[in-house]
Write a protein that holds these residues in place. Structure first.
Motif, PDB file in Angstrom:
ATOM      1  N   GLU A  96       0.840  -1.212   0.000  1.00 20.26           N
ATOM      2  CA  GLU A  96       0.000   0.000   0.000  1.00 20.26           C
ATOM      3  C   GLU A  96       0.870   1.256   0.000  1.00 20.26           C
ATOM      4  OE1 GLU A  96      -3.551   0.623   1.089  1.00 20.26           O
ATOM      5  OE2 GLU A  96      -4.091  -1.431   0.520  1.00 20.26           O
ATOM      6  N   GLY A  97       0.440   2.236  -0.783  1.00 22.02           N
ATOM      7  CA  GLY A  97       1.046   3.563  -0.677  1.00 22.02           C
ATOM      8  C   GLY A  97       2.451   3.701  -1.214  1.00 22.02           C
ATOM      9  N   VAL A  98       2.935   2.721  -2.010  1.00 16.91           N
ATOM     10  CA  VAL A  98       4.289   2.885  -2.550  1.00 16.91           C
ATOM     11  C   VAL A  98       4.260   3.910  -3.687  1.00 16.91           C
ATOM     12  CG1 VAL A  98       5.181   0.626  -1.898  1.00 16.91           C
ATOM     13  CG2 VAL A  98       4.065   0.910  -4.124  1.00 16.91           C
ATOM     14  N   ASP A  99       5.357   4.651  -3.786  1.00 18.49           N
ATOM     15  CA  ASP A  99       5.435   5.727  -4.773  1.00 18.49           C
ATOM     16  C   ASP A  99       6.472   5.351  -5.831  1.00 18.49           C
ATOM     17  OD1 ASP A  99       5.606   8.046  -6.190  1.00 18.49           O
ATOM     18  OD2 ASP A  99       6.270   9.308  -4.513  1.00 18.49           O
ATOM     19  N   ALA A 100       5.963   4.776  -6.922  1.00 15.01           N
ATOM     20  CA  ALA A 100       6.864   4.309  -7.982  1.00 15.01           C
ATOM     21  C   ALA A 100       7.668   5.464  -8.584  1.00 15.01           C
ATOM     22  CB  ALA A 100       6.085   3.592  -9.075  1.00 15.01           C
ATOM     23  N   ASN A 101       7.034   6.629  -8.704  1.00 20.38           N
ATOM     24  CA  ASN A 101       7.711   7.771  -9.318  1.00 20.38           C
ATOM     25  C   ASN A 101       8.952   8.206  -8.542  1.00 20.38           C
ATOM     26  OD1 ASN A 101       6.171   8.020 -11.564  1.00 20.38           O
ATOM     27  ND2 ASN A 101       4.709   9.457 -10.627  1.00 20.38           N
ATOM     28  N   ARG A 102       8.887   8.039  -7.221  1.00 21.50           N
ATOM     29  CA  ARG A 102      10.044   8.405  -6.401  1.00 21.50           C
ATOM     30  C   ARG A 102      11.258   7.553  -6.825  1.00 21.50           C
ATOM     31  NH1 ARG A 102      12.507   7.130  -1.096  1.00 21.50           N
ATOM     32  NH2 ARG A 102      11.421   5.138  -1.140  1.00 21.50           N
ATOM     33  N   VAL A 103      11.013   6.245  -7.028  1.00 20.42           N
ATOM     34  CA  VAL A 103      12.117   5.351  -7.410  1.00 20.42           C
ATOM     35  C   VAL A 103      12.579   5.666  -8.837  1.00 20.42           C
ATOM     36  CG1 VAL A 103      12.874   2.966  -7.598  1.00 20.42           C
ATOM     37  CG2 VAL A 103      11.176   3.595  -5.868  1.00 20.42           C
ATOM     38  N   LEU A 104      11.606   5.991  -9.719  1.00 20.88           N
ATOM     39  CA  LEU A 104      11.990   6.324 -11.097  1.00 20.88           C
ATOM     40  C   LEU A 104      12.923   7.540 -11.105  1.00 20.88           C
ATOM     41  CD1 LEU A 104       8.734   5.847 -13.239  1.00 20.88           C
ATOM     42  CD2 LEU A 104      10.479   4.175 -12.601  1.00 20.88           C
ATOM     43  N   SER A 105      12.642   8.520 -10.248  1.00 21.48           N
ATOM     44  CA  SER A 105      13.532   9.701 -10.268  1.00 21.48           C
ATOM     45  C   SER A 105      14.876   9.377  -9.617  1.00 21.48           C
ATOM     46  CB  SER A 105      12.851  10.918  -9.643  1.00 21.48           C
ATOM     47  OG  SER A 105      12.675  10.738  -8.278  1.00 21.48           O
ATOM     48  N   GLN A 106      14.880   8.485  -8.623  1.00 21.73           N
ATOM     49  CA  GLN A 106      16.165   8.038  -8.064  1.00 21.73           C
ATOM     50  C   GLN A 106      17.002   7.344  -9.143  1.00 21.73           C
ATOM     51  OE1 GLN A 106      15.073   5.459  -4.796  1.00 21.73           O
ATOM     52  NE2 GLN A 106      15.242   7.118  -3.290  1.00 21.73           N
ATOM     53  N   LEU A 107      16.316   6.524  -9.955  1.00 23.94           N
ATOM     54  CA  LEU A 107      17.022   5.821 -11.030  1.00 23.94           C
ATOM     55  C   LEU A 107      17.631   6.829 -12.001  1.00 23.94           C
ATOM     56  CD1 LEU A 107      14.572   2.863 -11.700  1.00 23.94           C
ATOM     57  CD2 LEU A 107      16.978   2.649 -11.037  1.00 23.94           C
ATOM     58  N   THR A 108      16.853   7.857 -12.323  1.00 19.49           N
ATOM     59  CA  THR A 108      17.329   8.878 -13.247  1.00 19.49           C
ATOM     60  C   THR A 108      18.577   9.555 -12.696  1.00 19.49           C
ATOM     61  OG1 THR A 108      15.038   9.210 -13.886  1.00 19.49           O
ATOM     62  CG2 THR A 108      16.608  10.890 -14.592  1.00 19.49           C
ATOM     63  N   GLU A 109      18.556   9.820 -11.372  1.00 20.29           N
ATOM     64  CA  GLU A 109      19.737  10.429 -10.733  1.00 20.29           C
ATOM     65  C   GLU A 109      20.965   9.534 -10.861  1.00 20.29           C
ATOM     66  OE1 GLU A 109      18.596  11.194  -6.672  1.00 20.29           O
ATOM     67  OE2 GLU A 109      16.879  12.401  -7.365  1.00 20.29           O
ATOM     68  N   HIS A 110      20.738   8.230 -10.987  1.00 22.14           N
ATOM     69  CA  HIS A 110      21.862   7.292 -11.125  1.00 22.14           C
ATOM     70  C   HIS A 110      22.137   6.936 -12.594  1.00 22.14           C
ATOM     71  CE1 HIS A 110      21.112   6.880  -6.808  1.00 22.14           C
ATOM     72  NE2 HIS A 110      22.342   6.408  -6.728  1.00 22.14           N
ATOM     73  N   GLN A 111      21.793   7.823 -13.486  1.00 23.02           N
ATOM     74  CA  GLN A 111      22.014   7.618 -14.928  1.00 23.02           C
ATOM     75  C   GLN A 111      21.354   6.341 -15.435  1.00 23.02           C
ATOM     76  OE1 GLN A 111      24.903   8.889 -13.039  1.00 23.02           O
ATOM     77  NE2 GLN A 111      23.902  10.779 -13.712  1.00 23.02           N
ATOM     78  N   LEU A 112      20.236   5.959 -14.807  1.00 21.90           N
ATOM     79  CA  LEU A 112      19.467   4.815 -15.298  1.00 21.90           C
ATOM     80  C   LEU A 112      18.056   5.322 -15.602  1.00 21.90           C
ATOM     81  CD1 LEU A 112      20.513   1.996 -12.759  1.00 21.90           C
ATOM     82  CD2 LEU A 112      21.245   2.201 -15.129  1.00 21.90           C
ATOM     83  N   THR A 113      17.941   6.130 -16.631  1.00 21.19           N
ATOM     84  CA  THR A 113      16.649   6.750 -16.933  1.00 21.19           C
ATOM     85  C   THR A 113      15.676   5.702 -17.480  1.00 21.19           C
ATOM     86  OG1 THR A 113      17.884   8.733 -17.474  1.00 21.19           O
ATOM     87  CG2 THR A 113      15.550   8.705 -18.096  1.00 21.19           C
ATOM     88  N   PRO A 114      14.524   5.568 -16.832  1.00 16.42           N
ATOM     89  CA  PRO A 114      13.529   4.566 -17.257  1.00 16.42           C
ATOM     90  C   PRO A 114      13.046   4.828 -18.686  1.00 16.42           C
ATOM     91  CG  PRO A 114      12.981   5.466 -15.091  1.00 16.42           C
ATOM     92  CD  PRO A 114      14.087   6.298 -15.631  1.00 16.42           C
ATOM     93  N   SER A 115      12.716   3.775 -19.410  1.00 17.04           N
ATOM     94  CA  SER A 115      12.263   3.951 -20.793  1.00 17.04           C
ATOM     95  C   SER A 115      10.963   4.746 -20.829  1.00 17.04           C
ATOM     96  CB  SER A 115      12.107   2.599 -21.484  1.00 17.04           C
ATOM     97  OG  SER A 115      11.201   1.807 -20.776  1.00 17.04           O
TER      98      SER A 115
END
Ligand code: GDP
Ligand code: MG
Length: 369
Positions: A190-209
């Motif tokens: 419940e209540g997980v924020d996928a977008n938060r992880v997507l932006s963390q990934l972007t910060e690590h040069q792993l930009t989601p498709s």
């Protein structure tokens, strides 16, 4: 020291260096006790022998490694996929779900103790999965020159996001130069924020498709099974794009993932065949050990297997002693040769650990002076 050097036709400097290596500081006029002279002789002799045996063996094995495969002999092989990520983010659970068994609940303290490797079939196409106790095993194997992974699945728990071990896993996967797929796991919570992880990934040069980048992010749940088909499909698509190939007609070579002595029953070794086909009866040299393949079993079903082709994980019986994780194996035609190579390597290993000790002693002695 002078007479010894003359008698052995070895330069004085070499003798002194060998003595220093043994922690003895001396000069050309020093008296040598007979025992010391004997030790120096052994030390010098060993160094020479070590050089010779290493080159002979290196040549043979690198000939095998470098043997080019005729393009016509190449066939598609399953991708080898490794789960990496922070502890408790769900690596073992995902693999459990994929193969339909439950290992997690039986693990001591929920920590994976063994490397597991299974080949999974999906509509006639296969994927080989490797789950490790931690990325130490992955790094250790790479350090030994055993790049056993084609694709890394970076498992990130959606409620936790990128953690220190996730960052380490990212750098290991990048260093290995393999494609990374993200399993955004525990998406059922419940209540997980996928977008938060997507932006963390972007910060690590792993930009989601889905954000215009290159990295496939699959939302998964090892509990509900959500995203599991999509994960498999994504891996198979990457495999198709990369056209992983091997030659099943050559003598097998690959990597030992893990091995143990099982009492009187002999040595059980978990291997992955990377090229060629391994068969019962084959002569194998693996790191400092060797043997004739007595039996092989499927890592999932435990059923006997006669032949194991490229990308197949296999349990193998027949080695003389357990090789180390990450030791490479090769099939040779001659058991005597295999025995010799294994013995040379075992010798070289024990010698390098011995000389490691003497170097340390001499260094300390040196500092004391
Ligand atoms: P590993 O250390 O990465 O191998 O993680 P485990 O597979 O051992 O999982 C750690 C814990 O998270 C276990 O209690 C699992 O039951 C739980 N877990 C794993 N995947 C999921 C998931 O998708 N959803 C939920 N809710 N829990 C999960
Ligand atoms: Mg685990």
């Amino acid at each position: 020291v002078r007479s010894f050097s003359e008698a052995a036709s070895i330069p004085v400097a070499t003798v002194l260096r060998a003595m220093m290596g043994m922690g003895i500081m001396a000069n050309i006029n020093a008296e040598l006790a007979f025992e010391t002279a004997e030790l120096i002789a052994t030390e010098l002799d060993l160094q020479l022998m070590l050089k010779e045996t290493e080159t002979l063996e290196d040549e043979l094995i690198s000939d095998i490694e470098e043997q080019e495969d005729d393009p016509d002999s190449l066939v598609t092989r399953p991708p080898i996929v490794t789960f990496l990520g922070h502890v408790d983010h769900g690596k073992t659970s995902l693999l459990d779900y994929l193969i339909g068994i439950n290992v997690v609940s039986g693990e001591a303290g929920g920590i994976t103790q063994h490397i597991r490797a299974y080949e999974i079939d999906k509509d006639g196409r296969s994927v080989t999965f490797v789950d490790t106790p931690g990325h130490e095993a992955f790094t250790e194997m790479r350090a030994r020159g055993a790049n056993v992974t084609d694709i890394a699945v970076l498992v990130i728990a959606a409620d936790d996001g990128i953690m220190p071990q996730t960052e380490e896993a990212i750098s290991h996967a990048k260093a290995a130069g393999v494609p990374i797929v993200v399993a955004l796991n525990k998406i059922d919570l419940e209540g997980v924020d996928a977008n938060r992880v997507l932006s963390q990934l972007t910060e690590h040069q792993l930009t989601p498709s889905e954000w215009g980048g290159e990295v496939e992010v699959v939302r998964t749940s090892a509990i509900s099974g959500e995203g599991m088909d999509e994960l498999l499909e994504t891996l198979l698509t990457i495999a198709e794009l990369n056209e992983y190939k091997a030659n099943p007609d050559r003598k097998a070579l690959g990597v030992c993932l893990e091995a143990e002595q099982q009492g009187d029953r002999g040595v059980l070794a978990k291997l992955v065949v990377q090229n060629g086909t391994l068969s019962v009866g084959d002569v194998v040299v693996c790191g400092p050990t060797y043997g004739r393949v007595r039996a092989m079993t499927n890592t999932l079903t435990g059923k006997p297997v006669e032949h194991a082709g490229p990308s197949t994980p296999i349990n193998l019986m027949g080695l003389e002693s357990p090789p180390g994780a990450g030791d490479r194996f090769h099939v040779l035609s001659d058991i005597t040769q295999a025995r010799e190579i294994a013995a040379n390597r075992a010798d070289a290993e024990s010698r390098s650990s011995l000389s490691g000790v003497t170097t340390k002693v001499s260094f300390e002695n040196f500092q004391e002076m």
